[in-house]
Design a protein around this motif. Structure first.
Motif, PDB file in Angstrom:
ATOM      1  N   ILE A 171       0.862  -1.188   0.000  1.00  0.00           N
ATOM      2  CA  ILE A 171       0.000   0.000   0.000  1.00  0.00           C
ATOM      3  C   ILE A 171       0.895   1.233   0.000  1.00  0.00           C
ATOM      4  O   ILE A 171       1.732   1.404   0.889  1.00  0.00           O
ATOM      5  N   SER A 172       0.729   2.087  -0.975  1.00  0.00           N
ATOM      6  CA  SER A 172       1.537   3.301  -1.080  1.00  0.00           C
ATOM      7  C   SER A 172       1.059   4.355  -0.085  1.00  0.00           C
ATOM      8  O   SER A 172      -0.144   4.547   0.109  1.00  0.00           O
ATOM      9  N   LEU A 173       2.025   5.034   0.535  1.00  0.00           N
ATOM     10  CA  LEU A 173       1.720   6.126   1.467  1.00  0.00           C
ATOM     11  C   LEU A 173       1.987   7.487   0.838  1.00  0.00           C
ATOM     12  O   LEU A 173       1.944   8.505   1.528  1.00  0.00           O
ATOM     13  N   ARG A 174       2.258   7.520  -0.451  1.00  0.00           N
ATOM     14  CA  ARG A 174       2.533   8.776  -1.141  1.00  0.00           C
ATOM     15  C   ARG A 174       1.252   9.587  -1.304  1.00  0.00           C
ATOM     16  O   ARG A 174       0.151   9.037  -1.373  1.00  0.00           O
ATOM     17  N   GLN A 212      -3.893  10.862   0.705  1.00  0.00           N
ATOM     18  CA  GLN A 212      -2.911   9.813   0.974  1.00  0.00           C
ATOM     19  C   GLN A 212      -3.447   8.872   2.041  1.00  0.00           C
ATOM     20  O   GLN A 212      -4.305   9.241   2.847  1.00  0.00           O
ATOM     21  N   VAL A 213      -2.928   7.666   2.042  1.00  0.00           N
ATOM     22  CA  VAL A 213      -3.333   6.665   3.031  1.00  0.00           C
ATOM     23  C   VAL A 213      -2.614   6.941   4.339  1.00  0.00           C
ATOM     24  O   VAL A 213      -1.388   7.084   4.366  1.00  0.00           O
ATOM     25  N   ALA A 237     -11.970   4.627   5.286  1.00  0.00           N
ATOM     26  CA  ALA A 237     -10.949   3.903   4.520  1.00  0.00           C
ATOM     27  C   ALA A 237      -9.538   4.286   4.935  1.00  0.00           C
ATOM     28  O   ALA A 237      -8.575   3.883   4.279  1.00  0.00           O
ATOM     29  N   GLY A 238      -9.392   5.051   6.006  1.00  0.00           N
ATOM     30  CA  GLY A 238      -8.063   5.452   6.471  1.00  0.00           C
ATOM     31  C   GLY A 238      -7.396   6.461   5.556  1.00  0.00           C
ATOM     32  O   GLY A 238      -6.170   6.565   5.526  1.00  0.00           O
ATOM     33  N   ILE A 239      -8.191   7.237   4.822  1.00  0.00           N
ATOM     34  CA  ILE A 239      -7.667   8.202   3.867  1.00  0.00           C
ATOM     35  C   ILE A 239      -7.619   9.589   4.509  1.00  0.00           C
ATOM     36  O   ILE A 239      -8.601  10.042   5.110  1.00  0.00           O
ATOM     37  N   HIS A 240      -6.488  10.251   4.374  1.00  0.00           N
ATOM     38  CA  HIS A 240      -6.334  11.623   4.847  1.00  0.00           C
ATOM     39  C   HIS A 240      -6.449  12.576   3.659  1.00  0.00           C
ATOM     40  O   HIS A 240      -5.747  12.420   2.655  1.00  0.00           O
ATOM     41  N   VAL A 241      -7.351  13.544   3.764  1.00  0.00           N
ATOM     42  CA  VAL A 241      -7.546  14.532   2.707  1.00  0.00           C
ATOM     43  C   VAL A 241      -6.596  15.701   2.951  1.00  0.00           C
ATOM     44  O   VAL A 241      -6.725  16.428   3.935  1.00  0.00           O
ATOM     45  N   ILE A 242      -5.628  15.869   2.068  1.00  0.00           N
ATOM     46  CA  ILE A 242      -4.671  16.976   2.185  1.00  0.00           C
ATOM     47  C   ILE A 242      -5.270  18.263   1.660  1.00  0.00           C
ATOM     48  O   ILE A 242      -5.156  19.328   2.286  1.00  0.00           O
ATOM     49  N   GLU A 243      -5.922  18.190   0.528  1.00  0.00           N
ATOM     50  CA  GLU A 243      -6.554  19.369  -0.074  1.00  0.00           C
ATOM     51  C   GLU A 243      -7.672  18.914  -0.997  1.00  0.00           C
ATOM     52  O   GLU A 243      -7.563  17.896  -1.677  1.00  0.00           O
ATOM     53  N   ALA A 244      -8.746  19.689  -1.010  1.00  0.00           N
ATOM     54  CA  ALA A 244      -9.853  19.435  -1.932  1.00  0.00           C
ATOM     55  C   ALA A 244     -10.408  20.774  -2.392  1.00  0.00           C
ATOM     56  O   ALA A 244     -10.647  21.660  -1.573  1.00  0.00           O
ATOM     57  N   ARG A 245     -10.573  20.917  -3.673  1.00  0.00           N
ATOM     58  CA  ARG A 245     -11.114  22.165  -4.214  1.00  0.00           C
ATOM     59  C   ARG A 245     -11.830  21.891  -5.527  1.00  0.00           C
ATOM     60  O   ARG A 245     -11.589  20.881  -6.193  1.00  0.00           O
TER      61      ARG A 245
END
Length: 284
Positions: A90-93, A121-122, A190-198
């Motif tokens: 699983i990529s953490l990028r 990113q995860v 799902a363990g997903i962190h949202v860095i930015e959304a626009r």
């Protein structure tokens, strides 16, 4: 509910040395002593090779033994674990997701085209691996659902300056913040962190784009005309006051009305005014 736990496996370089020694001893034993024990040792050495793996920077491996979660390796390097472990990468990028332009209705029912740009990113590999079936597909579907919900909460635009309601076009900062919060709530499972959304794309749908463009142009023309008339009235008032203060000419009410009319025509006209020279009196 299970949580992510970090697994610290044995260095792969150490196990390479150990297995090399074991294989050499087993091979010598097989050919020199011909003892079955050394054959078993040789086979066991070969069976250990699937336990080797490596983790790249910003990568991870989720370890599972017959359906039991054994931890996640996040440290990059070369390692060895139990050969029976299954190892899911699983990529953490950080990743970019540019959604397709979807057609939805805004708050007042106008069809619009809208798309979102998401950077994610995860963060929790356990949730990404086991809480959802496919976390990448989950991100796409939930992003689409969040955009559709957001578009229905705001109108595309206000055409009345007196209105103070937030819109998708004018309240972009607030709308993007609301989109981030909505996506964070949806993707946390799902363990997903949202860095930015626009919002990456916003426009009226093709069937009403022409009509809305004419409406926007009409609103702009009305606003411009309002400013022109407001300025013209001030200039006429200033002209009358200056004429009165300087005693250049005395005008009665009828003459003032005629002067105001002429000045308003000159100041508010779309085209240059053609002057007409009056060779008679002021009233003829």
């Amino acid at each position: 509910m299970s949580k992510e736990k970090i697994n610290n496996p044995i260095s792969g370089y150490i196990m390479v040395i150990v297995l090399f020694i074991v294989m050499v001893v087993a091979a010598l034993g097989v050919f020199a002593v011909r003892n079955p024990f050394f054959i078993v040792m040789l086979i066991a050495g070969f069976l250990c090779f699937p336990g080797f793996f490596y983790v790249n920077p910003n990568g991870s491996r989720v370890l599972v033994l017959f359906g039991e979660y054994k931890g996640t390796v996040k440290k990059n390097g070369f390692f060895w674990v139990n050969p029976l472990y299954t190892k899911k990468s699983i990529s953490l990028r950080a990743r970019n997701f540019d959604s397709e332009r979807v057609k939805v209705n805004d708050k007042v029912g106008n069809p619009i085209l809208i798309g979102v740009i998401l950077v994610w990113q995860v963060r929790d590999t356990f949730k990404a691996a086991f809480e959802v079936d496919n976390y990448e597909n989950f991100v796409r579907i939930q992003s689409d659902a969040a955009v559709r919900k957001l578009a229905g909460l705001y109108p595309y635009d206000n055409f009345d300056d007196a209105q103070t309601e937030m819109t998708l076009r004018s309240g972009m900062k607030e709308v993007n913040e609301a989109l981030e919060k909505e996506l964070m709530a949806r993707l946390d499972i799902a363990g997903i962190h949202v860095i930015e959304a626009r919002i990456g794309y916003l426009a009226y749908a093709s069937e009403i784009a022409g009509a809305m463009l004419r409406r926007q142009q009409a609103s702009a023309i009305v606003a411009a005309r309002h400013k022109i008339v407001e300025g013209a009235v001030g200039m006429v008032e200033m002209a009358l006051e200056d004429l009165s203060k300087r005693d250049v000419i005395e005008l009665d009410e009828e003459q003032k009305a005629a002067m105001v009319s002429n000045l308003m025509v000159v100041l508010c006209a779309d085209k240059d005014v053609t002057p007409v020279v009056n060779s008679g009196t002021l009233n003829h």
